[in-house]
Each structure stands twice: as C-alpha cells, then as structure tokens.
Write an enzyme that holds these catalytic residues in place. Structure first.
Site, PDB file in Angstrom:
ATOM      1  N   TYR A  36       0.844  -1.217   0.000  1.00  0.00           N
ATOM      2  CA  TYR A  36       0.000   0.000   0.000  1.00  0.00           C
ATOM      3  C   TYR A  36       0.868   1.252   0.000  1.00  0.00           C
ATOM      4  O   TYR A  36       0.452   2.313  -0.400  1.00  0.00           O
ATOM      5  CB  TYR A  36      -0.882   0.033   1.249  1.00  0.00           C
ATOM      6  CG  TYR A  36      -2.082  -0.861   1.156  1.00  0.00           C
ATOM      7  CD1 TYR A  36      -2.017  -2.190   1.576  1.00  0.00           C
ATOM      8  CD2 TYR A  36      -3.284  -0.414   0.622  1.00  0.00           C
ATOM      9  CE1 TYR A  36      -3.116  -3.023   1.483  1.00  0.00           C
ATOM     10  CE2 TYR A  36      -4.388  -1.238   0.529  1.00  0.00           C
ATOM     11  CZ  TYR A  36      -4.305  -2.542   0.961  1.00  0.00           C
ATOM     12  OH  TYR A  36      -5.397  -3.361   0.865  1.00  0.00           O
TER      13      TYR A  36
ATOM     14  N   ARG B 262       2.766   8.475   4.861  1.00  0.00           N
ATOM     15  CA  ARG B 262       1.496   8.957   5.414  1.00  0.00           C
ATOM     16  C   ARG B 262       0.370   8.628   4.443  1.00  0.00           C
ATOM     17  O   ARG B 262      -0.354   9.486   3.982  1.00  0.00           O
ATOM     18  CB  ARG B 262       1.559  10.481   5.631  1.00  0.00           C
ATOM     19  CG  ARG B 262       2.323  10.842   6.880  1.00  0.00           C
ATOM     20  CD  ARG B 262       2.324  12.313   7.129  1.00  0.00           C
ATOM     21  NE  ARG B 262       2.693  12.609   8.507  1.00  0.00           N
ATOM     22  CZ  ARG B 262       3.201  13.768   8.890  1.00  0.00           C
ATOM     23  NH1 ARG B 262       3.405  14.716   8.000  1.00  0.00           N
ATOM     24  NH2 ARG B 262       3.516  13.989  10.165  1.00  0.00           N
TER      25      ARG B 262
ATOM     26  N   LYS C 153       5.817  10.075  13.473  1.00  0.00           N
ATOM     27  CA  LYS C 153       4.926   9.108  12.826  1.00  0.00           C
ATOM     28  C   LYS C 153       4.189   8.254  13.858  1.00  0.00           C
ATOM     29  O   LYS C 153       2.964   8.083  13.791  1.00  0.00           O
ATOM     30  CB  LYS C 153       5.740   8.210  11.897  1.00  0.00           C
ATOM     31  CG  LYS C 153       4.962   7.035  11.353  1.00  0.00           C
ATOM     32  CD  LYS C 153       3.825   7.449  10.438  1.00  0.00           C
ATOM     33  CE  LYS C 153       2.930   6.238  10.230  1.00  0.00           C
ATOM     34  NZ  LYS C 153       2.159   6.220   9.016  1.00  0.00           N
TER      35      LYS C 153
ATOM     36  N   GLY D  37      -9.275  -0.976  13.107  1.00  0.00           N
ATOM     37  CA  GLY D  37      -8.430  -1.941  12.378  1.00  0.00           C
ATOM     38  C   GLY D  37      -7.376  -1.242  11.543  1.00  0.00           C
ATOM     39  O   GLY D  37      -7.069  -0.071  11.750  1.00  0.00           O
TER      40      GLY D  37
ATOM     41  N   CYS E  98      -2.004   0.336  10.521  1.00  0.00           N
ATOM     42  CA  CYS E  98      -1.292   1.450  11.169  1.00  0.00           C
ATOM     43  C   CYS E  98      -1.735   1.641  12.616  1.00  0.00           C
ATOM     44  O   CYS E  98      -0.963   1.465  13.539  1.00  0.00           O
ATOM     45  CB  CYS E  98      -1.586   2.759  10.427  1.00  0.00           C
ATOM     46  SG  CYS E  98      -1.428   2.687   8.697  1.00  0.00           S
TER      47      CYS E  98
ATOM     48  N   TYR F  61     -11.532  -3.335   7.109  1.00  0.00           N
ATOM     49  CA  TYR F  61     -11.370  -2.589   8.370  1.00  0.00           C
ATOM     50  C   TYR F  61     -11.831  -1.158   8.224  1.00  0.00           C
ATOM     51  O   TYR F  61     -12.019  -0.445   9.223  1.00  0.00           O
ATOM     52  CB  TYR F  61      -9.900  -2.640   8.838  1.00  0.00           C
ATOM     53  CG  TYR F  61      -9.017  -1.558   8.259  1.00  0.00           C
ATOM     54  CD1 TYR F  61      -8.280  -1.784   7.111  1.00  0.00           C
ATOM     55  CD2 TYR F  61      -8.931  -0.298   8.843  1.00  0.00           C
ATOM     56  CE1 TYR F  61      -7.478  -0.786   6.564  1.00  0.00           C
ATOM     57  CE2 TYR F  61      -8.141   0.710   8.298  1.00  0.00           C
ATOM     58  CZ  TYR F  61      -7.419   0.447   7.159  1.00  0.00           C
ATOM     59  OH  TYR F  61      -6.633   1.439   6.614  1.00  0.00           O
TER      60      TYR F  61
ATOM     61  N   ARG G 105     -21.874   1.674  13.675  1.00  0.00           N
ATOM     62  CA  ARG G 105     -21.201   2.897  13.206  1.00  0.00           C
ATOM     63  C   ARG G 105     -22.128   4.114  13.204  1.00  0.00           C
ATOM     64  O   ARG G 105     -21.799   5.121  12.564  1.00  0.00           O
ATOM     65  CB  ARG G 105     -20.651   2.679  11.771  1.00  0.00           C
ATOM     66  CG  ARG G 105     -19.564   1.616  11.685  1.00  0.00           C
ATOM     67  CD  ARG G 105     -18.232   2.097  12.227  1.00  0.00           C
ATOM     68  NE  ARG G 105     -17.225   1.029  12.197  1.00  0.00           N
ATOM     69  CZ  ARG G 105     -15.991   1.143  12.723  1.00  0.00           C
ATOM     70  NH1 ARG G 105     -15.641   2.266  13.299  1.00  0.00           N
ATOM     71  NH2 ARG G 105     -15.139   0.137  12.678  1.00  0.00           N
TER      72      ARG G 105
HETATM   73  N1  SAJ Z   1     -12.043   4.686  13.197  1.00  0.00           N
HETATM   74  C1  SAJ Z   1     -13.008   4.864  14.198  1.00  0.00           C
HETATM   75  N2  SAJ Z   1     -13.396   6.129  14.507  1.00  0.00           N
HETATM   76  C2  SAJ Z   1     -12.873   7.224  13.865  1.00  0.00           C
HETATM   77  C3  SAJ Z   1     -11.879   7.016  12.878  1.00  0.00           C
HETATM   78  C4  SAJ Z   1     -11.489   5.745  12.549  1.00  0.00           C
HETATM   79  O1  SAJ Z   1     -13.490   3.903  14.788  1.00  0.00           O
HETATM   80  O2  SAJ Z   1     -13.274   8.347  14.161  1.00  0.00           O
HETATM   81  C5  SAJ Z   1     -11.612   3.321  12.874  1.00  0.00           C
HETATM   82  C6  SAJ Z   1     -11.835   2.954  11.420  1.00  0.00           C
HETATM   83  O3  SAJ Z   1     -13.109   2.356  11.276  1.00  0.00           O
HETATM   84  C7  SAJ Z   1     -10.708   1.963  11.153  1.00  0.00           C
HETATM   85  C8  SAJ Z   1      -9.599   2.440  12.057  1.00  0.00           C
HETATM   86  O4  SAJ Z   1     -10.203   3.272  13.049  1.00  0.00           O
HETATM   87  O5  SAJ Z   1     -11.082   0.661  11.525  1.00  0.00           O
HETATM   88  C9  SAJ Z   1      -8.515   3.233  11.337  1.00  0.00           C
HETATM   89  O6  SAJ Z   1      -9.168   4.190  10.560  1.00  0.00           O
HETATM   90  P1  SAJ Z   1      -8.355   5.515  10.030  1.00  0.00           P
HETATM   91  O7  SAJ Z   1      -9.391   6.456   9.527  1.00  0.00           O
HETATM   92  O8  SAJ Z   1      -7.415   5.967  11.054  1.00  0.00           O
HETATM   93  O9  SAJ Z   1      -7.605   5.003   8.728  1.00  0.00           O
HETATM   94  P2  SAJ Z   1      -6.149   4.398   8.603  1.00  0.00           P
HETATM   95  O10 SAJ Z   1      -5.968   3.161   9.396  1.00  0.00           O
HETATM   96  O11 SAJ Z   1      -5.877   4.295   7.139  1.00  0.00           O
HETATM   97  O12 SAJ Z   1      -5.224   5.526   9.231  1.00  0.00           O
HETATM   98  C10 SAJ Z   1      -4.446   6.297   8.392  1.00  0.00           C
HETATM   99  C11 SAJ Z   1      -3.311   6.762   9.236  1.00  0.00           C
HETATM  100  N3  SAJ Z   1      -2.351   7.363   8.349  1.00  0.00           N
HETATM  101  C12 SAJ Z   1      -1.107   6.823   8.318  1.00  0.00           C
HETATM  102  O13 SAJ Z   1      -0.766   5.903   9.020  1.00  0.00           O
HETATM  103  C13 SAJ Z   1      -0.191   7.446   7.367  1.00  0.00           C
HETATM  104  C14 SAJ Z   1      -3.770   7.793  10.242  1.00  0.00           C
HETATM  105  O14 SAJ Z   1      -2.633   8.406  10.847  1.00  0.00           O
HETATM  106  C15 SAJ Z   1      -4.544   8.882   9.590  1.00  0.00           C
HETATM  107  O15 SAJ Z   1      -5.017   9.762  10.586  1.00  0.00           O
HETATM  108  C16 SAJ Z   1      -5.721   8.292   8.872  1.00  0.00           C
HETATM  109  O16 SAJ Z   1      -5.197   7.385   7.870  1.00  0.00           O
HETATM  110  C17 SAJ Z   1      -6.480   9.404   8.198  1.00  0.00           C
HETATM  111  O17 SAJ Z   1      -6.820  10.359   8.924  1.00  0.00           O
HETATM  112  O18 SAJ Z   1      -6.702   9.344   7.006  1.00  0.00           O
END
Ligand code: SAJ
Length: 443
Positions: free
Chosen positions: A23, A169, A221, A272, A275, A338, A418
């Site tokens: 990814y 990121r 990070k 999930g 990261c 996830y 959700r």
């Molecule tokens: N989630 C919640 N509540 C929220 C936000 C997310 O339950 O308010 C859950 C999601 O359903 C998921 C998990 O958390 O299962 C992670 O979601 P995420 O929106 O954080 O997405 P990720 O895992 O792709 O996180 C990435 C991270 N970026 C990197 O690692 C470079 C994170 O630091 C970013 O903040 C996030 O993307 C983003 O904001 O886009």
C-alpha cells in the site's frame, strides 16, 4: 559524494529502488516513475511482481488513479518489478517500504525489515542513499537499521553510504492523494542527508517537508497514529457511558463538536488497519526498558480492541429481547474490511467479531462489496438470518432497502456499529434497531 548525489537527484538522473510494493511502496514507486525516474520495484511475492509488470494494481477497493498509474508507468518502461535484488546494483537511492508489525507480546521483531537490510547490504553501492519509509519505533534507525545495514554491507554510514527515515502517510482509499498532498517529516542521519532526501521528495510531494533528525521522524509518525488511537478510544468510552446513562453518543459528539476546538472522533465497532492498532505499541516499545508507568496509550488500545466484543454483547441483547439466543443463531454482518469503501482487511474488527460469535456457536454470514469472498447479494446473505449487523460504513449500504432487509431476515433485528442508519427509518421498516453508543429505550 552527497552533493553529487543531490545534483543527480535534482536532475532525475539516479535510478531508484523501492523495496516492498504494498500500500505504501507501490504508489511511491509509481509516483517517482510518473515524474521521470527509472524505478525498480523489489517485491517478495512473485504473483504481485507479475501483476505489476502486467500494469495491474493488486489492491481491491477504491484507489483513485492507482491502476491507471501502474499501467502508465510500466507501459512507459519507467517502472519495473522484480523479486530479486540483482538490479539494486544500478540503483543509488533505495526506499524501504516493508511491514513492521508487532507480535502477540506487542513488541516488534522487524523480521521483514531485517531480511531486506541483509539482502540490500550485499548489493549496496558506496555513495548510495537508503531511506526507510516503514513506520518504526523511535530509536530503531540508530539501534537496528544502521548496525544491520553496516554489518551486511561492510560499509560505514555517513562515510560510504547515507541513511534516513521518511515515514509514509498513506491511507487506503487516498493512497495517491495523501502521498502528494500531505507534508513529510524527513529524518536524516545528518543534516545534509535530510536536505538530499528533501531534494528527492520535492519531485512528488507538493506539501511542506520538515528536515529533522531520525528520532524526531520516528516519533512524529508513531505519535500521530497513537494520538488518533487515543482519540478514537475516548469516543468509544463515551459511547459505553451513553449506553448506560440513556444518551446517544452520535448526538453528543455532534453537540460537543459545535464548541470551537472540540473534535471528538467517531465511536465505532472497532479500530483496524495496519497502522493504528500497531503504531501505539511501536511507540511504547521504545521505552520498554524504562520504568515509565505508561497508562493512557495501553488503555486506549484495550478499549478499541474491546469494541468488536461489545458488538457481540449488543447482538446478544438484541436477540434476547426477541427471546433468541446466540447459540444456533445466524448473523448477517455487513462489512469485513477494516475501513469504509476499502477492501483492506488487515486487523479488521470484523475478524474479531466473527471469531467471538463462532465461539458462541453463532453462524456468521458476511457481505462486503470490496472483499472478493463476500461480494454476494446482501439480501441473499441476510436470508433467514436472526439479525443484521453493520460493522463497516461502506457507502453502498446507504441505499440498502430496509424493508427488503426485514423481509429477508428470520427476525427483524438491526444492530448498527457505526451510527450509520437512521433509527426512525429502521423502525419504519419494521426493524428492531440497536445502535452502538445509544441507550436502548427501556421497555
Ligand atoms: N475509526 C473509528 N473512529 C474514527 C476514525 C477511525 O473507529 O473516528 C476506525 C476505522 O473504522 C478503522 C480504524 O479506526 O477501523 C482506522 O481508521 P483511520 O481512519 O485511522 O484510517 P487508517 O488506518 O488508514 O489511518 C491512516 C493513518 N495514516 C497513516 O498511518 C499514514 C492515520 O494516521 C490517519 O489519521 C488516517 O489514515 C487518516 O486520517 O486518514
């Protein structure tokens, strides 16, 4: 040597290697190839090498522009994938984008990173620049990457080669846009190395780049993702309180966030991805030998890990209200990935839900529009099930016909993890609606 390298980087005269076409690595490799670099992608999975060399993208789900970019860059001959390291000898800049998971004891072993560093070391040319993009615990560049690479190459950092950490990121669903638009922290073993790294990334990053030392890059990070995990855990804990005291966490969040500066995140059925669930443990692992009484970060992890288990309890209560038991029940679950609108299943809370329901002798039938194994018709999957459960807020569920859902179900129960559906709409369709974070109206 470094100034010559920087000049060649500015003129796009260097050959790049990207180790790990996942990814992170694949979008990075494509972006550098798109702007004119010759890029060699090194990937351990042979079938992925073949897929990329056919100009295809291995990722399901919505990745705007990625598939086209792979086709374009492979077609132009600027991007080529291989599974062996032979081609590294022509490369002067090497990016490492491999997974850095934590094990059951929440500690990293860096097995993939170690094997890459050993294979790379054998081919590393003097004067090369090696950049680790993988997320690593603070102190890892100094205590692990540097010694392993020096031992495997026989070269000395800052004399024979250069080393830095530029954490990625990216986010599934926004791989390319994040890569281009998000600022980058550039951690070099020396200031000149950071500046040379910035000269490279400015070709593909349109945002600010902050030159720092390696520990700062490693901290930024892991801290940014730990911060997010703690924020989500806070929302989840408020959801649990709301259920007990007669509140609605979705409404509470909305009203709290009306206050300037308040940005409560969303509660949900779990956290999930590759990261957020592991980066807090990487951060904690960096002080494992200290006596620091860390509380908030581990507590946030345990709350977020509990949420899919809490969903099982909500399902159990919903069934019990209709005189049904979990054992022997058939549960229709919407969402296996996830994250919404993604096919990424890494550390998916739905996997935890399914195994716990299985332990309680319930049968689970999944639907997920982005996961090949579960792209059945939702109504087919729901047929004769005793409850419908939403775990992931895929956009496609917005247009779900709740009346048809109720008719397909054996018992009209909808459990929403959700805050996705509208309670009135569900009731209007004849469904008994249970929502995470919302107290069940006492009968
Ligand atoms: N989630 C919640 N509540 C929220 C936000 C997310 O339950 O308010 C859950 C999601 O359903 C998921 C998990 O958390 O299962 C992670 O979601 P995420 O929106 O954080 O997405 P990720 O895992 O792709 O996180 C990435 C991270 N970026 C990197 O690692 C470079 C994170 O630091 C970013 O903040 C996030 O993307 C983003 O904001 O886009």
């Amino acid at each position: 040597m470094l100034s010559d390298l920087r000049l060649k980087i500015q003129q796009k005269q260097v050959r790049l290697a990207v180790i790990g076409l996942g990814y992170v690595g694949l979008p990075v490799a494509c972006e550098f190839a798109r702007v004119g670099f010759n890029v060699l992608g090194i990937e351990i999975q042979e079938e992925r090498v073949a897929l990329v060399n056919r100009g295809e993208s291995p990722f399901d789900g919505l990745e705007p522009g990625l598939k086209e970019l792979v086709t374009e860059t492979v077609g132009s001959g600027r991007l080529r994938a291989a599974s062996d390291y032979a081609g590294i000898q022509e490369c002067e800049v090497i990016l490492i984008c491999v997974e850095t998971p934590v094990e059951k004891d929440n500690l990293p072993r860096y097995e993939a990173l170690r094997s890459v560093l050993i294979s790379l070391g054998k081919m590393l040319k003097p004067g090369s620049l090696v950049i680790v993009e993988s997320t690593i615990a603070p102190g890892t560049m100094q205590s692990f990457v540097k010694p392993v690479l020096e031992a495997s190459s026989g070269l000395r950092v800052n004399e024979d080669f250069y080393l830095g950490n530029c954490p990625e990121r990216v986010m599934p669903g926004k791989l390319l846009s994040n890569l281009r638009s998000l600022s980058r922290v550039i951690g070099g073993m020396t200031k000149e190395t950071s500046e040379t790294m910035a000269a490279l990334y400015q070709h593909i990053v349109a945002a600010e780049m902050d030159a720092v030392d390696c520990v700062t890059a490693e901290l930024v990070k892991t801290v940014e993702n730990t911060y997010r995990d703690v924020q989500i855990a806070f929302a989840n804990e408020i959801a649990l309180i709301c259920e007990q005291v007669g509140g609605d966490v979705w409404r509470v969040r909305q009203l709290v966030n009306k206050i300037p500066g308040k940005q409560m995140l969303y509660a949900g059925s779990g956290v999930g991805g590759a990261c957020i669930p592991k980066d807090p443990w990487l951060l904690v692992s960096s002080v494992r030998d200290s006596e620091l009484p860390l509380k908030i970060i581990p507590a946030a992890r345990s709350i977020n890990e509990y949420m899919p288990i809490h969903m099982v309890m909500l399902i159990q209560n919903a069934l019990a209200e209709s005189g049904l038991r979990l054992a022997g029940a058939r549960i229709f679950v919407m969402g296996y990935a996830y994250l919404e609108n993604s096919g990424d299943i890494r550390n998916s809370p739905s996997q935890v839900l399914a195994s716990r329901l299985g332990e309680m002798q319930a049968e689970v039938i999944f639907h997920d529009p982005f996961v090949p194994a579960y792209q059945c018709s939702p109504m087919e999957a729901a047929r004769n099930c005793d409850a419908a459960v939403l775990m992931v807020k895929h956009q496609v569920y917005r247009s779900l016909d709740l009346v048809a859902l109720r008719q397909a179900l054996r018992s009209p129960i909808l459990v929403d993890g959700r805050g996705f559906f509208d309670a009135e709409g569900a009731a209007g369709a004849g469904l008994k609606y249970w929502a995470l974070g919302v107290a069940k109206a006492r009968e």
